[in-house]
Design an enzyme around this catalytic site. Structure first.
Site, PDB file in Angstrom:
ATOM      1  N   HIS A 113      13.120  73.731  20.586  1.00 17.47           N
ATOM      2  CA  HIS A 113      13.088  72.395  20.004  1.00 17.47           C
ATOM      3  C   HIS A 113      11.919  71.651  20.620  1.00 17.47           C
ATOM      4  O   HIS A 113      11.030  72.242  21.180  1.00 17.47           O
ATOM      5  CB  HIS A 113      14.421  71.667  20.217  1.00 17.47           C
ATOM      6  CG  HIS A 113      14.835  71.535  21.649  1.00 17.47           C
ATOM      7  ND1 HIS A 113      15.779  72.357  22.220  1.00 17.47           N
ATOM      8  CD2 HIS A 113      14.444  70.693  22.620  1.00 17.47           C
ATOM      9  CE1 HIS A 113      15.951  72.001  23.476  1.00 17.47           C
ATOM     10  NE2 HIS A 113      15.149  71.007  23.756  1.00 17.47           N
ATOM     11  N   CYS A 146      18.991  75.396  17.481  1.00 15.31           N
ATOM     12  CA  CYS A 146      20.054  75.331  18.489  1.00 15.31           C
ATOM     13  C   CYS A 146      21.433  75.526  17.850  1.00 15.31           C
ATOM     14  O   CYS A 146      21.722  76.588  17.347  1.00 15.31           O
ATOM     15  CB  CYS A 146      19.950  74.028  19.267  1.00 15.31           C
ATOM     16  SG  CYS A 146      18.440  73.930  20.261  1.00 15.31           S
ATOM     17  N   ARG A 153      23.299  77.190  31.768  1.00 15.19           N
ATOM     18  CA  ARG A 153      22.494  76.966  30.581  1.00 15.19           C
ATOM     19  C   ARG A 153      21.124  77.592  30.778  1.00 15.19           C
ATOM     20  O   ARG A 153      20.607  77.681  31.902  1.00 15.19           O
ATOM     21  CB  ARG A 153      22.362  75.472  30.301  1.00 15.19           C
ATOM     22  CG  ARG A 153      23.690  74.779  30.022  1.00 15.19           C
ATOM     23  CD  ARG A 153      23.496  73.334  29.620  1.00 15.19           C
ATOM     24  NE  ARG A 153      22.870  73.206  28.315  1.00 15.19           N
ATOM     25  CZ  ARG A 153      23.532  73.241  27.158  1.00 15.19           C
ATOM     26  NH1 ARG A 153      24.843  73.408  27.153  1.00 15.19           N
ATOM     27  NH2 ARG A 153      22.901  73.100  26.007  1.00 15.19           N
TER      28      ARG A 153
END
Length: 739
Positions: A683, A580, A617
């Site tokens: 992740h 990230c 997002r």
């Protein structure tokens, strides 16, 4: 009020009748929801029926308990109370409660933190009780800053509301500092001497971005905090808990009000855990402010039986079963401390879902200190259930705990039926996993009670020892292989784990470390915290995660100071895993909050905002195909940046699932591969369900170890990765990707 209000009430009445009498379902949300469509000002129209005022209870953990207990105390003090007792905490739940109520003295309403902005401006509550703020549902809610802004905005639109807040929580104290409303502080005024967990949700001062210091810490970020730079610190307490006693079967403390030298009274409760001290203290403060004496609250505590699965105890087949809710790392860690207080052998089961109400992202499992459970000297029988049972099983494996997957609570009870009944069972479930577990336990407990009544309570079913077919006890989780003779230690540097660990990123380090230890390969992990230095020439693998904007800004300053060393490390074949924000900073430019800033320039890539200035997002489960693994690579992404690789730069993988976006939502590729660098937006953490990727990184790191020490290269022997592969298979199947 007018036709809209009248129509809203009529539609609500009809829908309530239909839900209760035709569909046999609770009418906790829907009547208010459709009524609000007809009259958006419905809550304001109904608020006058609350003759003395109202209380909104908000916070990440403890809302339902505090709301119900406060309502009970006010009723015992002779008040007529309206309360959304089932936890329907959106505007529709509050509206439904008001629609169903007659004239009342007080309204006590549990409110979702983000929905307070819709509820409070209409309700104009007398008090808002702010319990705590912890990281929770990052995919839905986002970072804690967003919640704080929302609560401050809600208070601005209700200027006469008094904020009653947990002053031990710097995140709550910052809200009180920002809001112009009158505020009243509560907290624990002594060091409880509790062991601390590895992750806290507030490390930095939100006023000046320095690192906070603590005279003592209770749990999470709660404690006597102060900033050495700007003076931001825990304020004086208006309500304080003192002389706190915590035991397995109960707790007690004295309540001091204001600057009184003597305690205003004491509280005793059959609960345990420091978090319950805060819940009860918050309730005591709110009750006192509402004119409810402490003896009425004590009576409410003595009679409190919410029967909603929060710290609820059942008797099933002669066994004590404790059920509780936990939906984030802090809540889970507090539950593990309850388990640890029981010195006997015991059963522990975790039920985790990923429905919308829970948050789809389960990376937070890696921020729970299950290693504390593994250190328990008692024998444990551990189970994992819920939609994400396989993810939980993997997490427990890397904590050194063998867990069996169960289909549901019925399956669990059948499996433990032959264990000695003196072994207590602890069932911990997240939000949507709790109701079905609660329903099973309730039905079993009621059935047992009926059977005992019919049999006249004759006999006792308590086997002296577990039969041969009892479930296996938890052990190390993997067989250890022999260590090569005189092998040097492989060194992993985890850069700034105190700042960059937003999505369970540190779990990647734990996985790499364990996979080496299981093979008997010596490993050293250097956790390089803020302000510390490291010589990368003696490092074989670097882990770089992502963090909240404030923490990431501080970490980026240090990383830019290490730019030449990091570039030399990469060019010399050093292995680097970047997730990230840590992935973004490797490029020429990257996103730091709302800014596009200069990066390390190690990899030819650039990260920018979406075209047109969209702040959307990219969030979802994702499956990749990658040259680093034969099996699909699965994970979760949550990022605002759009990353574009330079010409000839290879991605980590290509998106294979219908869900998932990748680097920029256009080329359907994720991450980057450059020399021995792997960068990615995946992740959860990345390596948990992708052991092939973990071993690829380790093999490269072992080659570097051999090159820098002059020792023979160590070969990675195969491990039993059945648990990891089951979790991988579960996700690929869910997303419709063939392995």
């Amino acid at each position: 009020m007018g036709l809209q209000f009248a129509g809203a009430r009529a539609v609500s009445a009809v829908s309530t009748w239909g839900l209760k009498n035709v569909f046999r379902r609770p009418a906790a949300n829907f009547p208010g929801k459709i009524a609000l469509y007809l009259d958006p000002r419905l809550i304001a129209d109904l608020a006058p029926k609350l003759e003395r005022g109202s209380v909104c209870v908000v916070g990440t953990n403890g809302k339902t308990t505090v709301t119900n207990l406060l309502a009970d105390a006010l009723e015992l003090a002779g008040n007529r109370v309206v309360c959304n007792r089932t936890g329907a905490n959106l505007d529709s739940g509050v509206a439904t409660s008001l629609l169903h109520a007659g004239p009342s003295d007080w309204g006590v309403f549990e409110c979702d933190e983000l929905w307070l902005a819709k509820i409070l401006p209409q309700l104009q509550a007398t008090y808002v009780v702010l319990l705590n703020l912890f990281r929770d549902q990052l995919d839905r809610v986002g970072e804690i800053d967003r919640i704080q802004d929302s609560i401050v905005g809600a208070l601005e639109k209700s200027p006469n509301t008094v904020l009653v807040y947990n002053a031990d929580d710097p995140l709550c104290a910052r809200i009180a500092e920002r809001a112009a409303n009158r505020s009243i502080a509560f907290g624990v005024n002594e060091d409880l001497g509790l062991p601390q967990n590895s992750v806290a949700d507030a490390q930095m001062c939100q006023r000046c971005s320095s690192m906070l210091e603590y005279a003592y810490r209770q749990y999470g970020q709660l404690g006597a905090f102060s900033c050495p730079t700007c003076g931001f610190a825990r304020p004086a307490l208006d309500y304080a808990a003192e002389d706190v006693q915590l035991g397995l079967d109960g707790l007690s403390f004295s309540v001091r009000k204001g600057s009184d030298e003597e305690a205003a009274g004491s509280i005793n409760a059959p609960y345990t855990g420091a978090y319950m001290v805060y819940n009860l203290l918050a309730t005591a403060a709110a009750a006192d402010l509402a004119g409810c004496p402490l003896p009425s609250l004590q009576k409410a505590i003595d009679a409190f039986d919410p029967q909603n699965g929060r710290l609820q105890t059942f008797g099933i087949a002669g066994r004590r079963v404790l059920l509780n809710l936990a939906k984030n790392p802090t809540g889970f860690n507090q539950n593990l401390k309850i388990v640890a207080q029981d010195p006997r052998n015991k059963v522990v089961a975790f039920f985790v879902n990923d429905k919308e109400g829970d948050g789809r992202d389960v990376s937070w499992l890696w921020d729970i200190d299950f290693e504390e459970l593994a250190d328990d000297p008692a024998d444990l029988t551990v189970f994992a259930g819920g939609i994400r049972a396989n993810d939980m099983q993997v997490r427990l494996k890397y904590a050194g705990i063998d867990a069996q997957v169960v289909a549901d609570a019925d399956d669990l009870l059948e499996r433990i039926a032959n264990l000695p009944t003196e072994e207590n069972a602890y069932l911990i479930a997240n939000y949507t996993a709790l109701p079905p577990v609660h329903a099973v336990l309730t039905a079993r407990a009621e059935g047992d009670a009926a059977s005992r009544g019919a049999a006249g309570d004759a006999g006792s079913d308590q086997p002296a020892s577990a039969p041969a077919d009892a479930p296996a006890r938890s052990s190390s989780g993997a067989e250890r292989q022999a260590a090569p003779a005189s092998a040097p230690s492989l060194t992993i540097a985890h850069l700034f784990p105190d700042l960059l660990n937003l999505y369970g990123d540190g779990g990647n380090v734990r996985i790499l470390e364990q996979r080496l230890r299981w093979r008997g390969i010596p490993v050293e992990v250097k956790r390089v915290n803020h302000g510390e230095a490291v010589d990368l020439s003696g490092v074989d693998l670097v882990m770089l995660g992502g963090g909240p904007d404030r923490e990431q800004r501080l970490a980026s300053d240090e990383l830019m100071g290490m730019r030449d060393q990091l570039r030399a490390y990469v060019e010399d074949g050093g292995v680097l895993l970047a997730i990230c924000g840590g992935y973004q900073i490797l490029g020429h430019e990257w996103l730091l909050g709302d800014e596009v800033v200069k990066g390390l320039g190690i990899v030819d890539m650039t990260t920018e905002r979406a075209s047109g200035g969209s702040g959307d997002r990219l969030i979802d489960n994702i499956v990749l195909t990658s040259p680093l693994a034969k099996r699909p690579v699965v994970g979760y992404e949550n990022h605002a940046g759009r990353t574009h690789l330079g010409a000839g730069v290879e991605p980590f993988g290509s998106v294979a699932s219908a869900t998932g976006h990748g680097n920029n939502d256009a080329d359907k590729q994720d991450g980057v591969r450059y020399k021995n660098v792997v960068g990615t937006y995946l992740h959860g953490p990345l390596l948990a369900k992708n052991p092939e990727v973990a071993d690829d990184l380790l093999a490269r790191a072992l080659d570097r170890l051999a090159a820098r020490t002059g020792q023979p290269a160590i070969r990675l022997e195969p491990l039993d990765d059945a648990v990891e592969q089951d979790a991988n298979d579960a996700m690929t199947k869910k997303l419709g990707v063939r392995a």
